[in-house]
Design an enzyme around this catalytic site. Sequence first.
Site, short mmCIF file in Angstrom:
data_model
loop_
_atom_site.label_atom_id
_atom_site.label_comp_id
_atom_site.label_asym_id
_atom_site.label_seq_id
_atom_site.Cartn_x
_atom_site.Cartn_y
_atom_site.Cartn_z
N SER A 62 0.81 -1.22 0.00
CA SER A 62 0.00 0.00 0.00
C SER A 62 0.85 1.27 0.00
O SER A 62 2.00 1.28 0.45
CB SER A 62 -0.93 0.02 1.22
OG SER A 62 -1.88 -1.01 1.14
N GLN A 63 0.25 2.33 -0.48
CA GLN A 63 0.84 3.67 -0.44
C GLN A 63 1.16 4.02 1.01
O GLN A 63 0.33 3.83 1.91
CB GLN A 63 -0.18 4.65 -1.01
CG GLN A 63 0.21 6.11 -0.96
CD GLN A 63 -0.94 7.00 -1.40
OE1 GLN A 63 -2.00 6.51 -1.77
NE2 GLN A 63 -0.73 8.29 -1.37
#
Length: 215
Positions: A62-63
């Site tokens: 994930s970011q």
Amino acid sequence: MPPTAPPEKMMFQLILRRRGISDQAVLRAMEEVPREEFVLPADRADAYRDSAMAIACGQTISQPFVVAYMTEQLKLQKSHRVLEIGTGSGYQAAVLARLTDHVLTVERFRTLADRARERLEKLNCFNVEVMLGDGYALPAGAGQFDRIIVTAAMEDIPQSLLDRLEPDGILIAPVGPHHGVQRLVRVTRTGDRFDRKELVDVRFVPAIPGIAREL
């Protein structure tokens, strides 16, 4: 952050602060976890970009902002028992491990579970248990949790998962269509009532029931 920290890591912290992450414990955990250990070798030079990246088995890491934001929304305490659905690379679990005493993280891909376990052991995250399993059908013995974080998109949150929350527990999950934009949802349990609040738009890979037969 030490003055000798690499420029890209210093910029990484600055971006998180500018985007509204203010919990010092969360920022410290994000600083301490080396994201380069969780990305593909070809992506190590870009590990501190604020973007999601592909990993094995068609999944993503994930970011960083989303990791920090979801973690902050959990309002973690050291004594909390935390469940993560969707281990992926193990990065989110490593961040959680610095903020709470026990994390159970569940992954449906054996390859990802094994690699995440190796990474977490290398980083001395011995308070994280990695389980190969189905996040939609946890074994009865898994018990209850103070906090639950889901890192793959669910079309709806199953009641069976909500029932795993302890009183005053918090669950956070991306909810919406498997392909496209979802809403990040925070659910707080008060007695038998589940209060739901929509937070921000996100994009996650889909949460799929069952254990993967391959990979």
